[in-house]
Scaffold this motif. Structure first.
Motif, PDB file in Angstrom:
ATOM      1  N   PRO A 243      36.634   7.091 -63.384  1.00  0.00           N
ATOM      2  CA  PRO A 243      37.507   6.370 -64.307  1.00  0.00           C
ATOM      3  C   PRO A 243      37.354   4.858 -64.141  1.00  0.00           C
ATOM      4  O   PRO A 243      37.244   4.375 -63.013  1.00  0.00           O
ATOM      5  CB  PRO A 243      38.923   6.809 -63.898  1.00  0.00           C
ATOM      6  CG  PRO A 243      38.754   7.858 -62.856  1.00  0.00           C
ATOM      7  CD  PRO A 243      37.354   7.851 -62.367  1.00  0.00           C
ATOM      8  N   ASP A 247      40.450   3.546 -68.410  1.00  0.00           N
ATOM      9  CA  ASP A 247      41.024   4.887 -68.167  1.00  0.00           C
ATOM     10  C   ASP A 247      42.300   4.778 -67.340  1.00  0.00           C
ATOM     11  O   ASP A 247      43.291   5.454 -67.601  1.00  0.00           O
ATOM     12  CB  ASP A 247      40.029   5.772 -67.397  1.00  0.00           C
ATOM     13  CG  ASP A 247      38.772   6.025 -68.197  1.00  0.00           C
ATOM     14  OD1 ASP A 247      38.891   6.531 -69.322  1.00  0.00           O
ATOM     15  OD2 ASP A 247      37.673   5.704 -67.701  1.00  0.00           O
ATOM     16  N   THR A 248      42.250   3.912 -66.308  1.00  0.00           N
ATOM     17  CA  THR A 248      43.416   3.742 -65.429  1.00  0.00           C
ATOM     18  C   THR A 248      44.611   3.238 -66.237  1.00  0.00           C
ATOM     19  O   THR A 248      45.734   3.709 -66.067  1.00  0.00           O
ATOM     20  CB  THR A 248      43.097   2.746 -64.283  1.00  0.00           C
ATOM     21  OG1 THR A 248      41.927   3.204 -63.638  1.00  0.00           O
ATOM     22  CG2 THR A 248      44.225   2.623 -63.294  1.00  0.00           C
ATOM     23  N   GLU A 251      46.150   6.012 -68.333  1.00  0.00           N
ATOM     24  CA  GLU A 251      46.878   6.990 -67.523  1.00  0.00           C
ATOM     25  C   GLU A 251      48.208   6.390 -67.038  1.00  0.00           C
ATOM     26  O   GLU A 251      49.260   7.014 -67.182  1.00  0.00           O
ATOM     27  CB  GLU A 251      45.992   7.378 -66.336  1.00  0.00           C
ATOM     28  CG  GLU A 251      46.496   8.575 -65.581  1.00  0.00           C
ATOM     29  CD  GLU A 251      46.088   8.495 -64.136  1.00  0.00           C
ATOM     30  OE1 GLU A 251      44.893   8.267 -63.869  1.00  0.00           O
ATOM     31  OE2 GLU A 251      46.994   8.630 -63.274  1.00  0.00           O
ATOM     32  N   GLN A 252      48.149   5.165 -66.508  1.00  0.00           N
ATOM     33  CA  GLN A 252      49.366   4.610 -65.892  1.00  0.00           C
ATOM     34  C   GLN A 252      50.348   4.050 -66.921  1.00  0.00           C
ATOM     35  O   GLN A 252      51.537   3.949 -66.661  1.00  0.00           O
ATOM     36  CB  GLN A 252      48.991   3.541 -64.862  1.00  0.00           C
ATOM     37  CG  GLN A 252      48.130   4.121 -63.759  1.00  0.00           C
ATOM     38  CD  GLN A 252      48.340   3.442 -62.422  1.00  0.00           C
ATOM     39  OE1 GLN A 252      49.191   2.585 -62.247  1.00  0.00           O
ATOM     40  NE2 GLN A 252      47.530   3.841 -61.451  1.00  0.00           N
ATOM     41  N   GLY A 254      50.645   5.411 -69.886  1.00  0.00           N
ATOM     42  CA  GLY A 254      51.069   6.549 -70.698  1.00  0.00           C
ATOM     43  C   GLY A 254      50.599   6.424 -72.138  1.00  0.00           C
ATOM     44  O   GLY A 254      51.267   6.908 -73.053  1.00  0.00           O
ATOM     45  N   THR A 341      48.650  -1.789 -64.929  1.00  0.00           N
ATOM     46  CA  THR A 341      48.584  -1.883 -66.389  1.00  0.00           C
ATOM     47  C   THR A 341      48.336  -3.336 -66.802  1.00  0.00           C
ATOM     48  O   THR A 341      47.198  -3.792 -66.755  1.00  0.00           O
ATOM     49  CB  THR A 341      49.872  -1.315 -67.018  1.00  0.00           C
ATOM     50  OG1 THR A 341      51.010  -1.956 -66.421  1.00  0.00           O
ATOM     51  CG2 THR A 341      49.971   0.186 -66.815  1.00  0.00           C
TER      52      THR A 341
END
Ligand code: ENO
Length: 379
Positions: A243, A247-248, A251-252, A254, A341
């Motif tokens: 990732p 990608d991070t 995911e974090q 949302g 983020t």
């Protein structure tokens, strides 16, 4: 596109109830508080440096069913920190809102007038096609106060720390996989933005692919046709295995949203030094970034000192426009919220209009080199 959209007025951040920013815009970045609005449920604080203004929205009570109380914004009901609104100045708010509505856009706030003793403004809020991002469309040509009606001015001297930040240089969105094309089309159709080529070799339909071997990302860029000075960068991941930062974020956070904003400075070395002293934490690239593939010569060729850049962690990129003597320097902060983020970037440009595409490639190589080294695999 009848209505004319101009420069960003502010970028709005939402901090969940009971939380602060991990990196404080006022204390660490020394943004100057210029105006505040408080209700029993929310506190909205406008913070400025040059023409870069953040609106920091905090809840003073847990989220209820109907406690939307944010003026000039919508409530993203965050359970985590998010940068979710970019306010753009517009000359005809009702006209643009009507056009957007006829194109099927959602308007969580239809055009409304707000006034106080210093005049009046008209604004409306439209949901964008990307994640939780909305745009406040604002006409403040009839307002004489320091910020906006409904806010109390905060008087104080600007910080004399020698850090010069002139304006928001660009705002980078993370889009879902396969989502940059739809986002690009939305901004072209709804706001009349134009595609901005990141490389002379780039085909507009394809975007700019970074990295490779199943580990890259795709970038597309846009700018306002009014030349508002602030560009939008759209990023999507192409990674199939490890990732990446995009990608991070997905995911974090949302889902899709604003990943970072570039703050333009005419002197990145002084600005980085002063902000580091004030407690801002920046990402430092691996030492290999400065030693690989002729970087030192590239830095010297641009008239910069490789030791200073390495000491502070500043990246320099001449990649795409290298033959013309144009370059840019940039450095990224740690995230502002507790998740990985939203973060900030300082950027100093010397004629280079891109976004450090070469740096992202070089960082990948440096990280790959480190990993290979750790595994005893480096050739
Ligand atoms: O370099 C910049 O400022 C960009 O906007 C390009 C970019 C896009 C996504 C990233 O995760 C990192 C950098």
């Amino acid at each position: 596109m009848a209505a004319s959209l101009s420069r960003p007025c502010f970028l709005s951040l939402h901090v969940p109830y009971g939380q602060g920013c991990a990196q404080d815009l006022a204390a660490a970045f020394r943004f100057q508080p210029v105006a505040v609005r408080e209700t029993p449920r929310v506190r909205q604080l406008a913070l400025r440096r040059g023409a870069a203004v953040f609106l920091l929205n905090q809840r003073l009570a847990p989220a209820g069913i109907s406690n939307h109380d944010f003026l000039y914004d919508v409530d993203p009901r965050p359970t985590l920190g998010t940068a979710s609104n970019v306010c753009l100045e517009v000359d005809d708010v009702p006209g643009l809102c009507a056009q957007l509505q006829s194109r099927g856009c959602t308007l969580p706030v239809p055009p409304i007038e707000v006034r106080d003793e210093r005049g009046s403004v008209t604004y409306g809020v439209v949901s964008s096609a990307v994640g939780n991002i909305s745009h406040t469309l604002l006409d403040r040509s009839r307002y004489r106060g320091p910020f906006l009606p409904g806010f109390q001015p905060i008087r104080g001297a600007p910080p004399g720390d020698g850090v010069e930040i002139s304006h928001f240089d660009h705002i980078t969105y993370v889009c879902p996989r396969g989502g940059t094309q739809a986002a690009l089309e939305w901004y072209q159709l709804c706001f009349g933005f134009r595609h901005f080529s990141l490389s002379p070799r780039q085909q507009p339909a394809q975007g700019f692919v970074l990295g490779g071997h199943g580990a890259g990302m795709l970038l597309r860029a846009l700018q306002s046709s009014q030349g508002c000075g602030c560009k939008l960068v759209l990023a999507e991941s192409l990674s199939e295995s490890i990732p990446n930062q995009v990608d991070t974020f997905l995911e974090q956070h949302g889902g899709a949203g604003i990943q970072h904003v570039g703050l333009r400075t005419p002197d990145i070395v002084s600005a980085t030094r002063a902000l580091q002293r004030a407690g801002v934490r920046f990402f430092t690239p691996p030492a290999a970034y400065y030693s690989q593939g002729g970087k030192e010569e590239e830095v010297r060729g641009a008239g910069q000192d490789p030791c200073t850049l390495a000491e502070l962690g500043i990246l320099l990129d001449t990649a795409v426009h290298g033959d013309s003597g144009h370059y840019l320097m940039q450095i990224f902060t740690h995230p502002l919220f507790s998740e990985e983020t939203f973060f900030l970037e300082l950027i100093e440009r010397h004629g280079a209009p891109g976004f450090g595409e070469g740096n992202i490639q070089a960082l990948w190589k440096a990280v790959h080199w480190l990993l290979a080294d750790a595994q005893g695999m480096r050739e």
